[in-house]
Design an enzyme around this catalytic site. Sequence first.
Site, PDB file in Angstrom:
ATOM      1  N   TYR A 249      -5.777  -2.495   7.875  1.00  0.00           N
ATOM      2  CA  TYR A 249      -5.793  -0.762   6.094  1.00  0.00           C
ATOM      3  C   TYR A 249      -6.889  -2.238   5.281  1.00  0.00           C
ATOM      4  CZ  TYR A 249      -5.538   1.772   3.061  1.00  0.00           C
ATOM      5  OH  TYR A 249      -6.039   2.340   1.213  1.00  0.00           O
TER       6      TYR A 249
ATOM      7  N   SER B 139      -1.066  -0.427  11.535  1.00  0.00           N
ATOM      8  CA  SER B 139      -1.863  -1.251  10.833  1.00  0.00           C
ATOM      9  C   SER B 139      -1.033  -1.051   9.415  1.00  0.00           C
ATOM     10  CB  SER B 139      -2.922   0.159   9.685  1.00  0.00           C
ATOM     11  OG  SER B 139      -4.038  -0.065   9.557  1.00  0.00           O
ATOM     12  N   CYS B 140      -1.291  -1.584   8.485  1.00  0.00           N
ATOM     13  CA  CYS B 140      -0.645  -2.155   7.524  1.00  0.00           C
ATOM     14  C   CYS B 140      -0.367  -0.821   6.501  1.00  0.00           C
ATOM     15  CB  CYS B 140      -1.133  -3.159   6.364  1.00  0.00           C
ATOM     16  SG  CYS B 140      -1.028  -4.630   7.272  1.00  0.00           S
ATOM     17  N   ASN B 141       0.569  -0.650   5.328  1.00  0.00           N
ATOM     18  CA  ASN B 141       1.135   0.717   5.103  1.00  0.00           C
ATOM     19  C   ASN B 141       1.884  -0.173   3.622  1.00  0.00           C
ATOM     20  OD1 ASN B 141       3.017   3.434   3.702  1.00  0.00           O
ATOM     21  ND2 ASN B 141       0.955   4.287   5.142  1.00  0.00           N
TER      22      ASN B 141
ATOM     23  N   GLY C 260       5.073  -2.621   5.054  1.00  0.00           N
ATOM     24  CA  GLY C 260       5.105  -1.565   5.497  1.00  0.00           C
ATOM     25  C   GLY C 260       4.301  -1.867   6.925  1.00  0.00           C
TER      26      GLY C 260
END
Length: 255
Positions: A146, A236-238, A244
């Site tokens: 991300y 992907s990152c969240n 997350g």
Amino acid sequence: MRKTSLLVALASLFFLFFILMIQSQLEQSSTASVPSIPTENTETTFEQSSILDLNDQESEAIASQVQTFPIQSNPSAKYYDLNSDYVGWLKIGGTVIDYPVVKSSDNKFYLNHDFYKDEHILGAIFMDYRNIGMGQDDHTILYGHYTQSGLMFAELDKFLSESFTNKNPTINFMDPYTKRTYKIFSVHVAEADSNYIKTSFKEDDLKKYAEKLKANSAYPIDSELKGNPKLITLISCNYSVDDGRVYVHAYEITE
């Protein structure tokens, strides 16, 4: 005196932090270093040769009937020349996601190395090291960072919108020999969990697994899972949850 020294030290730390923050933002906004987008296969011709002596009248007559055969050049060849880790090209409509995909012997190297294997904060889009590729896997898993600039996998977040997914329901992944199309059937955010990155299954476990992923979707998506469908998951990152990830799950369309 001590108070002055403390203030100087704090000022120095703040200045260093400020410089690192600016550097990080500049790197995040830099362009991902990737080769040009692949083009359609180009057709060349192969001329059938003769082992006969062309000075001979008979062989000249045969040579006049030489046939030519069209040959399709594989655009993936040049990417293999650039990086032998190349496994395909990912493209998703409605997003900037249009990148080559690589695979290493682990899931760490391409976190901070680009397609050319140079160190880069944006890394590369890469396939899970446990995957085989070439459409042979039950579940293909692709990772990407991300980024604040919107590059790499940042725009996976767009699929958290039901209306966006309805307008852009498919994922295209072209491996070195076949263009594959996948239909999105589940999108959700959750903590990093090994249950979402299983790559091999027994008998009918794949169908059950896909149904579980579908049930976890943040919103219902019209889809039809038949048999044991080949799956692909983009991750992907969240940062909306602790540690997350955003997960976009899709199944291969075979018809």
